[in-house]
Every structure is written in structure tokens, then in C-alpha cells.
Design an enzyme around this catalytic site. Structure first.
Site, short mmCIF file in Angstrom:
data_model
loop_
_atom_site.label_atom_id
_atom_site.label_comp_id
_atom_site.label_asym_id
_atom_site.label_seq_id
_atom_site.Cartn_x
_atom_site.Cartn_y
_atom_site.Cartn_z
N GLY A 11 0.93 -1.10 -0.14
CA GLY A 11 0.01 -0.07 0.00
C GLY A 11 0.94 1.17 -0.03
N GLY A 16 -2.75 1.99 5.64
CA GLY A 16 -3.27 1.25 6.98
C GLY A 16 -2.41 -0.31 6.70
CE LYS A 17 3.01 0.69 3.82
NZ LYS A 17 2.72 1.98 4.13
CB ALA A 42 12.70 1.45 11.21
CG HIS A 57 4.86 1.20 13.36
ND1 HIS A 57 4.61 0.33 12.45
CD2 HIS A 57 4.84 2.57 12.65
CE1 HIS A 57 4.27 0.82 11.36
NE2 HIS A 57 4.43 2.07 11.45
NE ARG A 61 6.21 -4.26 17.58
CZ ARG A 61 7.02 -3.17 17.27
NH1 ARG A 61 6.70 -2.61 16.14
NH2 ARG A 61 8.07 -3.16 18.10
CG ASP A 91 5.85 -2.76 9.04
OD1 ASP A 91 6.08 -2.29 7.92
OD2 ASP A 91 4.88 -2.18 9.82
#
Length: 186
Positions: A11, A16-17, A42, A57, A61, A91
Site C-alpha cells: 500500500g 493502513g498496511k 527501520a 508502531h 503492538r 515491516d
């Protein structure tokens, strides 16, 4: 050839992925009574805004999920986390590829071909469920600048390789999941 249980979520920025991938991981882990390992790609840059994104993020989680940071050696991180039972969430490929072809100051430049081959092999060999997140950045105009064009081209090629392996590919648009590919095991 498709990997045993690979889901690919693509996306644009803020589509919203990541949230969708996290929901998939939670659902899959609950159904299989298995743990989740989140592989973050990252690189910590010292940039306050980017650090806030990483913190967002993390806060979203569940605390009991495992965490592996893999800014360059993603293939090894997947192989070491894959016990056949743990749901792995990567991710994202977008940041990983940026780390590979645009290294931090002082690191040698890497064209990424061997790392992409190793990633593809690790995904193909996976025994447990894996969810991979990436940006779809090739839907706009051809970017200015050779390095930016190279990055867009390499990410497009990498996304194609992962999509070919995946049983399921979802494109996120405005927070809505759109099924691009769905192959159910026989």
C-alpha cells in the site's frame, strides 16, 4: 512457486498496511496458538519525527510479541526466527531496501542483489506463517534523479518477487484491504 504460508501486504504511505498486517498476525497467532515475532527494518536515525513513527508502531503492538531488528540482514533474521510455528511479521521491505542501497554514512554501498536473492530464498524456505509489508510506490510519475529512479525500480522488482512467492497479496487503499491474489492450500 509459492511459499507455504506467505502473505504480502502492499500500500501507499498511511494506507493502513501495517495495521492490517498486525491484525492478520494477531488473528493467525490466536487461531494457531502461536507466538508472533515482529521483524523491524527501520534504522534509527536520530530524526525526532521518524523516532516518533517507530514509537507509534511499538505502542500499537502487543508487548508479548517478540522483536528482532534487522536493518540489513533480513534473510538471516527470518531464518533464525522461523521455527515452523511462530508467525513472523516483517515491516517493511521499503525501509530495508533503503538501508541496503542507501547505507548510513560510512558504510559501504551495497547494490542489494545478493541480499534480495537471500531474502527470496529465506521466504521460499519458510516453514511457518510470514506476513511481509511493503510500500507500493510505482504508481506515480517517473521520479527525477537517477538514485530515486533506481530505488523505485528496485523496490518494484523486489515487490514482484515477493508477490510471486506469496499465497495471498493484499493492496491497502484508504484503510481498505483489496485482495490482489489468493491461493488456498490444496
Amino acid at each position: 512457486m509459492t511459499a507455504p504460508d506467505l502473505t504480502f501486504v502492499l500500500g501507499g504511505a498511511r494506507s493502513g498496511k501495517s495495521r492490517h498486517a498486525e491484525q492478520l498476525a494477531h488473528t493467525r497467532a490466536s487461531r494457531l496458538a502461536s507466538p508472533v515475532t515482529y521483524i523491524a527494518t527501520a534504522r534509527h536515525t536520530g530524526d525526532a519525527e521518524f523516532s516518533a513513527r517507530i514509537a507509534h508502531h511499538r505502542a500499537r503492538r502487543p508487548a508479548h510479541w517478540g522483536l528482532v531488528e534487522a536493518d540489513l540482514d533480513l534473510a538471516s533474521a527470518i531464518a533464525e526466527s522461523d521455527d515452523g510455528r511462530t508467525c513472523i511479521l516483517v515491516d517493511c521491505l521499503t525501509l530495508w531496501l533503503a538501508n541496503v542501497i542507501c547505507p548510513a554514512e560510512g558504510e559501504p554501498c551495497d547494490d542489494g542483489a545478493a541480499r534480495m536473492d537471500a531474502l527470496e530464498a529465506a521466504l521460499a524456505r519458510a516453514r511457518g506463517p510470514i506476513i511481509v509489508v511493503s510500500n507500493e510506490i510505482g504508481m506515480g510519475v517517473v521520479p527525477m534523479g537517477a538514485m530515486t529512479r533506481r530505488y523505485v525500480d528496485e523496490l518494484g522488482r523486489l515487490n514482484q518477487r515477493v508477490a510471486a512467492l506469496a499465497r495471498a497479496v493484499t493492496l491497502m487503499v484508504a484503510g481498505l484491504p483489496m485482495t490482489v491474489k489468493s491461493e488456498h492450500p490444496q
